[in-house]
Design an enzyme around this catalytic site. Structure first.
Site, mmCIF file in Angstrom:
data_model
loop_
_atom_site.group_PDB
_atom_site.id
_atom_site.type_symbol
_atom_site.label_atom_id
_atom_site.label_comp_id
_atom_site.label_asym_id
_atom_site.label_seq_id
_atom_site.Cartn_x
_atom_site.Cartn_y
_atom_site.Cartn_z
ATOM 1 N N ARG A 157 0.809 -1.200 0.000
ATOM 2 C CA ARG A 157 0.000 0.000 0.000
ATOM 3 C C ARG A 157 0.853 1.266 0.000
ATOM 4 N NH1 ARG A 157 -1.869 -3.103 4.555
ATOM 5 N NH2 ARG A 157 -3.849 -4.067 4.132
ATOM 6 N N LYS A 170 17.260 3.255 0.017
ATOM 7 C CA LYS A 170 18.233 3.128 1.125
ATOM 8 C C LYS A 170 19.337 2.197 0.654
ATOM 9 C CE LYS A 170 15.135 3.054 5.124
ATOM 10 N NZ LYS A 170 14.657 2.182 6.213
ATOM 11 N N GLU A 176 7.268 2.144 -6.633
ATOM 12 C CA GLU A 176 7.532 1.673 -5.268
ATOM 13 C C GLU A 176 7.677 2.855 -4.315
ATOM 14 O OE1 GLU A 176 7.641 -0.416 -3.060
ATOM 15 O OE2 GLU A 176 8.547 -2.319 -3.576
ATOM 16 N N ASP A 236 14.703 -1.079 0.165
ATOM 17 C CA ASP A 236 15.535 -1.204 1.364
ATOM 18 C C ASP A 236 16.524 -2.365 1.125
ATOM 19 O OD1 ASP A 236 16.397 -1.012 3.964
ATOM 20 O OD2 ASP A 236 14.578 -1.758 4.895
ATOM 21 N N THR A 237 16.184 -3.590 1.530
ATOM 22 C CA THR A 237 17.075 -4.724 1.254
ATOM 23 C C THR A 237 17.055 -5.095 -0.227
ATOM 24 O OG1 THR A 237 15.326 -6.355 1.614
ATOM 25 C CG2 THR A 237 16.633 -5.703 3.544
ATOM 26 N N GLY A 238 15.942 -4.782 -0.915
ATOM 27 C CA GLY A 238 15.794 -5.132 -2.334
ATOM 28 C C GLY A 238 15.034 -6.433 -2.557
ATOM 29 N N PHE A 267 14.559 4.731 9.840
ATOM 30 C CA PHE A 267 13.174 4.322 9.581
ATOM 31 C C PHE A 267 12.315 5.563 9.378
ATOM 32 C CE2 PHE A 267 8.964 2.679 10.132
ATOM 33 C CZ PHE A 267 9.045 1.445 9.499
HETATM 34 P P1 IMP Z 1 12.761 -4.457 1.028
HETATM 35 O O1 IMP Z 1 12.176 -5.734 0.518
HETATM 36 O O2 IMP Z 1 13.634 -4.679 2.236
HETATM 37 O O3 IMP Z 1 13.442 -3.620 -0.032
HETATM 38 O O4 IMP Z 1 11.597 -3.653 1.662
HETATM 39 C C1 IMP Z 1 10.705 -2.896 1.004
HETATM 40 C C2 IMP Z 1 9.506 -2.640 1.886
HETATM 41 O O5 IMP Z 1 9.855 -2.528 3.290
HETATM 42 C C3 IMP Z 1 8.901 -1.311 1.499
HETATM 43 O O6 IMP Z 1 7.996 -1.452 0.440
HETATM 44 C C4 IMP Z 1 8.279 -0.877 2.812
HETATM 45 O O7 IMP Z 1 6.982 -1.409 2.920
HETATM 46 C C5 IMP Z 1 9.144 -1.475 3.901
HETATM 47 N N1 IMP Z 1 10.115 -0.486 4.444
HETATM 48 C C6 IMP Z 1 11.455 -0.494 4.314
HETATM 49 N N2 IMP Z 1 12.010 0.571 4.928
HETATM 50 C C7 IMP Z 1 10.991 1.274 5.461
HETATM 51 C C8 IMP Z 1 10.925 2.507 6.208
HETATM 52 O O8 IMP Z 1 11.926 3.192 6.533
HETATM 53 N N3 IMP Z 1 9.676 2.911 6.563
HETATM 54 C C9 IMP Z 1 8.543 2.222 6.246
HETATM 55 N N4 IMP Z 1 8.565 1.082 5.549
HETATM 56 C C10 IMP Z 1 9.783 0.593 5.152
#
Ligand code: IMP
Length: 187
Positions: free
Chosen positions: A45, A142, A110, A114-116, A163
């Protein structure tokens, strides 16, 4: 009903900075896809506010150019990530991302990478649906947190490892409706 949210520490990206950058992204995307059909694929969302403003920014660019256009379609996917400190993240598709993407130009929208893992999962899933092209537009990146390498074509802002909430991003489903990006205080 009372809801106690952790306090906000500071504003990281103001409403006017967000809008200015989204306007620039809209112009860039319009130029890259002019006179083509494009599916904007929002990731629910967190991307909803960004998605809506980006779509309008693309229209503004079209309005300014007068002669050219981008035919936009809206589609959405919802993904769920499971985090466990001992395992790599597992991502699951909850809804969306089906045959209607075949032979289409798709731009994933998107909120944050973050981690991808989420984006990597989605890109791999979309490739099985035979789109013409897939590109990625994220509001926030990030890079210091990356665990899997993912291609990003349009980035709003790079941020450090903190965060953030607001403008679609949540903490426990709260704060999504802030018109700016803020740093969350201690949880
Ligand atoms: P990834 O799979 O680690 O890249 O995470 C992506 C998802 O993690 C995003 O679509 C967010 O929903 C959540 N996320 C990562 N960092 C944050 C943050 O700083 N605030 C809020 N949601 C986050």
């Amino acid at each position: 009903m009372s809801v106690t949210n952790p306090p906000l520490e500071s504003v990281l990206i103001s409403e006017s900075c967000l809008q200015q950058r989204i306007y620039e992204l809209g112009r860039q995307i319009f130029t890259d896809y002019e006179n083509q059909e494009l599916i904007l694929l929002g990731v629910l969302r967190g991307s909803v506010l960004f998605f809506a403003d980006l779509a309008r920014a693309i229209f503004k660019a079209q309005h300014e150019s007068q002669m050219k256009e981008v035919a936009l379609r809206f589609e959405f996917v919802q993904l769920m990530s499971y985090h466990d400190s001992t395992q790599p993240s597992t991502v699951q598709l909850i809804r969306g991302g089906s045959d209607y993407l075949k032979e289409q130009h798709v731009l994933i929208v998107e909120d944050i990478v973050d981690t991808g893992h989420t984006l990597n999962f989605l890109c791999e899933h979309l490739q099985t649906l035979n789109p013409k092209t897939v590109k990625v537009c994220t509001l926030l990146d990030k890079p210091s947190q990356r665990q899997v390498s993912v291609p990003i074509d349009y980035t709003g802002f790079e941020i450090s490892d903190t965060f953030v909430v607001g403008y679609g991003l949540d903490y426990a489903q709260q704060y999504r409706n802030l018109p700016y990006i803020a740093v969350l205080g201690s949880i």
